[in-house]
Scaffold this motif. Structure first.
Motif, PDB file in Angstrom:
ATOM      1  N   VAL A  16       0.106  -5.757  -0.420  1.00 17.87           N
ATOM      2  CA  VAL A  16       0.023  -5.769  -1.882  1.00 17.87           C
ATOM      3  C   VAL A  16      -1.442  -5.977  -2.236  1.00 17.87           C
ATOM      4  O   VAL A  16      -2.101  -6.851  -1.657  1.00 17.87           O
ATOM      5  CB  VAL A  16       0.872  -6.905  -2.492  1.00 17.87           C
ATOM      6  CG1 VAL A  16       0.701  -6.953  -4.017  1.00 17.87           C
ATOM      7  CG2 VAL A  16       2.343  -6.732  -2.125  1.00 17.87           C
ATOM      8  N   VAL A  17      -1.976  -5.159  -3.142  1.00 22.66           N
ATOM      9  CA  VAL A  17      -3.357  -5.350  -3.592  1.00 22.66           C
ATOM     10  C   VAL A  17      -3.345  -5.588  -5.101  1.00 22.66           C
ATOM     11  O   VAL A  17      -2.775  -4.794  -5.858  1.00 22.66           O
ATOM     12  CB  VAL A  17      -4.250  -4.130  -3.267  1.00 22.66           C
ATOM     13  CG1 VAL A  17      -5.697  -4.420  -3.659  1.00 22.66           C
ATOM     14  CG2 VAL A  17      -4.166  -3.768  -1.789  1.00 22.66           C
ATOM     15  N   SER A  18      -3.963  -6.691  -5.524  1.00 23.41           N
ATOM     16  CA  SER A  18      -4.036  -7.034  -6.945  1.00 23.41           C
ATOM     17  C   SER A  18      -5.488  -7.230  -7.351  1.00 23.41           C
ATOM     18  O   SER A  18      -6.353  -7.443  -6.503  1.00 23.41           O
ATOM     19  CB  SER A  18      -3.290  -8.349  -7.223  1.00 23.41           C
ATOM     20  OG  SER A  18      -1.929  -8.253  -6.860  1.00 23.41           O
ATOM     21  N   LEU A  77       0.967 -16.413  -6.548  1.00 19.20           N
ATOM     22  CA  LEU A  77       2.404 -16.519  -6.834  1.00 19.20           C
ATOM     23  C   LEU A  77       3.191 -15.466  -6.065  1.00 19.20           C
ATOM     24  O   LEU A  77       4.287 -15.748  -5.564  1.00 19.20           O
ATOM     25  CB  LEU A  77       2.659 -16.358  -8.343  1.00 19.20           C
ATOM     26  CG  LEU A  77       2.217 -17.532  -9.215  1.00 19.20           C
ATOM     27  CD1 LEU A  77       2.276 -17.162 -10.696  1.00 19.20           C
ATOM     28  CD2 LEU A  77       3.085 -18.754  -8.947  1.00 19.20           C
ATOM     29  N   LEU A  78       2.645 -14.260  -5.949  1.00 18.66           N
ATOM     30  CA  LEU A  78       3.339 -13.208  -5.201  1.00 18.66           C
ATOM     31  C   LEU A  78       3.425 -13.566  -3.723  1.00 18.66           C
ATOM     32  O   LEU A  78       4.471 -13.381  -3.087  1.00 18.66           O
ATOM     33  CB  LEU A  78       2.623 -11.861  -5.379  1.00 18.66           C
ATOM     34  CG  LEU A  78       2.699 -11.247  -6.773  1.00 18.66           C
ATOM     35  CD1 LEU A  78       1.925  -9.928  -6.821  1.00 18.66           C
ATOM     36  CD2 LEU A  78       4.153 -11.028  -7.197  1.00 18.66           C
ATOM     37  N   ALA A  79       2.337 -14.100  -3.165  1.00 22.12           N
ATOM     38  CA  ALA A  79       2.351 -14.498  -1.751  1.00 22.12           C
ATOM     39  C   ALA A  79       3.405 -15.579  -1.531  1.00 22.12           C
ATOM     40  O   ALA A  79       4.165 -15.545  -0.556  1.00 22.12           O
ATOM     41  CB  ALA A  79       0.973 -14.994  -1.334  1.00 22.12           C
ATOM     42  N   VAL A 123       0.040  -1.559  -5.350  1.00 24.03           N
ATOM     43  CA  VAL A 123      -1.029  -2.114  -6.186  1.00 24.03           C
ATOM     44  C   VAL A 123      -0.421  -2.552  -7.512  1.00 24.03           C
ATOM     45  O   VAL A 123       0.210  -1.752  -8.207  1.00 24.03           O
ATOM     46  CB  VAL A 123      -2.141  -1.071  -6.452  1.00 24.03           C
ATOM     47  CG1 VAL A 123      -3.272  -1.700  -7.262  1.00 24.03           C
ATOM     48  CG2 VAL A 123      -2.677  -0.504  -5.149  1.00 24.03           C
ATOM     49  N   THR A 124      -0.583  -3.835  -7.859  1.00 28.37           N
ATOM     50  CA  THR A 124      -0.059  -4.315  -9.135  1.00 28.37           C
ATOM     51  C   THR A 124      -1.129  -4.087 -10.210  1.00 28.37           C
ATOM     52  O   THR A 124      -2.302  -4.385 -10.005  1.00 28.37           O
ATOM     53  CB  THR A 124       0.265  -5.814  -9.081  1.00 28.37           C
ATOM     54  OG1 THR A 124      -0.921  -6.531  -8.746  1.00 28.37           O
ATOM     55  CG2 THR A 124       1.335  -6.103  -8.048  1.00 28.37           C
ATOM     56  N   PRO A 133       2.763  -8.128   6.952  1.00 30.35           N
ATOM     57  CA  PRO A 133       2.499  -7.880   5.528  1.00 30.35           C
ATOM     58  C   PRO A 133       1.744  -9.047   4.882  1.00 30.35           C
ATOM     59  O   PRO A 133       1.882 -10.183   5.314  1.00 30.35           O
ATOM     60  CB  PRO A 133       3.905  -7.741   4.938  1.00 30.35           C
ATOM     61  CG  PRO A 133       4.786  -8.525   5.854  1.00 30.35           C
ATOM     62  CD  PRO A 133       4.191  -8.383   7.220  1.00 30.35           C
ATOM     63  N   ALA A 134       0.968  -8.712   3.827  1.00 27.00           N
ATOM     64  CA  ALA A 134       0.160  -9.731   3.158  1.00 27.00           C
ATOM     65  C   ALA A 134      -0.112  -9.318   1.720  1.00 27.00           C
ATOM     66  O   ALA A 134       0.079  -8.158   1.347  1.00 27.00           O
ATOM     67  CB  ALA A 134      -1.159  -9.911   3.902  1.00 27.00           C
TER      68      ALA A 134
END
Lengths: 320, 262
Positions: free
Chosen positions: B117-119, B134-136, B7-8, B175-176
């Motif tokens: 990843v969860v933002s 951007l992370l994706a 988690v960011t 992953p996503a």
């Protein structure tokens, strides 16, 4: 003259107003080349030509509707490679910002989001941004690569500027990432017949003081008398009185209309962040101490259930 | 099966404080109290719910990039229930813009290892809302963003994205990268037990050399954008305020007519 890529937001060929505003800004920097994707893309050409597009690059494929964002990034990158523009302008919708950001990384460029104005400068386009809940105004440039800039609705006037608008087919090869996120179902939002919140010239909003979803009818009646969009504060949305898609504020929509009418809204920072740049602000609130009155050009301290219907009736009478 | 969630989170100046710019036109982070960005609490919450609804062995890591004080944001997320934390801190990061920040986050996420990843939907200070996309892009995995509902089952993430013109159901294989909105569900308050447990949870510190990032790719000098000026918006001139004595609506109509809105 340098060319400027303009990403077109359209619904089945009907160009949305923020894209026409982008063409006004693009003409300050160079010659606008529009990129229209998806169903009806070719039908955008007439409107784009009328507002200054020298070329309209179009491409349609099922991928644009069936997969999220990436197919559009692939296409915009193909247009970028074909045109080598001086800048890339994209409307600041949620999707527009995502497309712009991914393009920026791919082409090794900086990105500026949510610009409210754009001018040519010695070192490239200079964008104006409104930050910290609109309490500051910054001037920013992209300092590496080709500027990629997203622009908020209502940032410029729509101007007629007839140009050739020659339609050219854009060659697009989708990347292997294009089909990563599948759209398995889509439910179009029901049309209210009112203008889109972020694009409207007038916004009429209701807050905690409206005190119930049924009472939003008087807010809607005022909005309809003025041809306005309807907004709601977070308090009203969290209470379930009005849909989240109409929320104005930090976590909702940010609006900048000619006229904003706040009814029963105290004016917390959360709300101000979304409406503070409106040209004229009017408020109706029972509480004379409400912070919203610090922002207004005209305020009425009173019960909105008395003031708003009287205002609506007076407007309808004057319209005859 | 195990599921590694990163988690960011961002440590931001309190929006109710007097936010302003420092002399170098970066966000002043000294004079205003900071906290975990409210919109990131929703990301922590959804990660916790995914974990609670999963039969897999789930590990939640919270990740932040920021100065020393940013540890407060990590502690808050740990006290809500995350398992461990990573703090990327380096003096050379001062002034990094959104493109540079996404580079640092992506390198840290890769080093940590991830399935999901969860933002949050945006930070409450910069508000650009582009970090998840951007992370994706940088991680080369699907983006499933701006979700008001999210679930993970059998290596597939599903969610609902409420857009301007339509509501969409999305689906991608892990992953996503996922981002969630403030409509995804109220974030929990840390319990006393959670706060006590957080003190014992590991916080790993990484700097730029740990992530093999050159200093010319980050910081104010390395930024892809340059802020030329920042000016406080002039206070709006005081308007006319009237008390409704029975004619308030008509008086308001008169004002609007004078301004040519009617």
């Amino acid at each position: 003259m340098a060319e400027v890529l303009v990403y077109v937001d359209h619904v089945d060929g009907a160009v949305r107003k923020p894209t026409l505003e982008l063409l006004t800004l693009a003409r300050r920097i160079g010659e606008p080349v529009a990129v229209a994707l998806g169903s009806g893309a070719e039908n955008t050409a007439a409107a784009l030509a009328e507002h200054g597009a020298v070329k309209v690059l179009t491409h349609d494929a099922a991928e644009y509707a069936d997969y999220l964002v990436v197919p559009k990034v692939d296409a915009l990158q193909a247009a970028y490679d074909a045109v080598s523009p001086a800048a890339v302008l994209v409307p600041s919708s949620a999707e527009g910002k995502e497309i712009a950001a991914r393009l920026a990384v791919r082409i090794g460029s900086g990105i500026i989001t949510d610009a409210t104005d754009l001018e040519a400068g010695d070192e490239g386009p200079v964008a104006t941004q409104s930050v910290f809940a609109a309490s500051f105004t910054t001037k920013t440039r992209v300092s590496k690569g080709t500027p990629v800039i997203t622009v908020k609705p209502n940032s410029a006037a729509v101007e007629a500027a007839p140009a050739a608008g020659a339609v050219e087919a854009l060659a697009v090869t989708f990347s292997d990432k294009a089909t990563g996120t599948k759209v398995t179902a889509r439910t179009p939002r029901e049309s209210t017949g009112r203008p889109e919140l972020t694009e409207a010239a007038i916004v009429v909003s209701g807050g905690r003081g409206v005190n119930g979803s049924e009472n939003f009818a008087i807010i809607e009646a005022l909005a309809d008398s003025l041809g306005a969009a309807v907004g709601a504060s977070r308090a009203a949305v969290d209470a379930g009185w009005y849909p989240h898609s109409n929320q104005v504020g930090q976590t909702g929509k940010s609006v900048s209309p000619q006229l904003y009418i706040a009814n029963g809204i105290s004016g917390a920072i959360q709300h101000r962040a979304g409406m503070q740049t409106s040209k004229t602000i009017v408020a109706v609130n029972k509480d004379a101490e409400a912070p919203i009155f610090d922002l207004v050009d005209y305020g009425v301290v009173g019960d909105l259930f008395d003031v708003v219907p009287q205002l609506t009736e007076e407007i309808n009478t004057r319209k005859g | 099966m195990s599921l590694r969630i990163v988690v960011t989170v961002k440590y931001v100046p309190d929006a109710t404080g007097d936010r302003h710019f420092a002399d170098d036109l970066t966000v002043d982070r000294d004079d205003v109290d900071g906290l975990l960005s409210e919109l990131d609490e929703y990301a922590v919450e959804q990660a916790l719910q995914i974990s609670e609804n999963s039969d897999d062995d789930v590990e939640i890591t919270v990740l932040t990039v920021g100065p020393e004080d940013a540890k407060d944001a990590l502690r808050k997320a740990l006290s809500m229930g995350a398992d461990k934390a990573i703090h990327v801190e380096d003096d050379d990061l001062h002034g990094t813009d959104v493109i540079g920040t996404s580079l640092v986050l992506a390198k840290a996420i890769e080093k940590a290892g991830f399935d999901l990843v969860v933002s949050g939907m945006a930070s409450t200070d910069g508000t650009a809302g582009v970090i998840p996309a951007l992370l994706a892009e940088r991680l080369g995995v699907p983006q499933v963003t701006l979700l008001s509902e999210v679930s993970v089952e059998d290596g597939v993430v599903k969610g609902r994205r409420d857009g301007d013109t339509a509501s969409e159901q999305l689906e991608a294989s892990l992953p996503a990268v996922v981002s969630v909105t403030d409509q995804s569900g109220e974030a929990r308050y840390p319990s006393f037990k959670g706060i006590m447990a957080a003190k014992k949870k590991p916080v790993q510190a990484w700097d730029l050399s740990d992530l093999e990032i050159d200093t010319d790719e980050v910081g104010l000098e390395g930024a892809w954008t340059a802020v030329d000026s920042a000016a406080q918006r002039p206070a709006r001139t005081a308007g006319t305020i009237v008390k409704d004595e029975g004619e308030g609506g008509k008086q308001l109509a008169e004002f609007l007519a004078g301004q040519k809105f009617i």
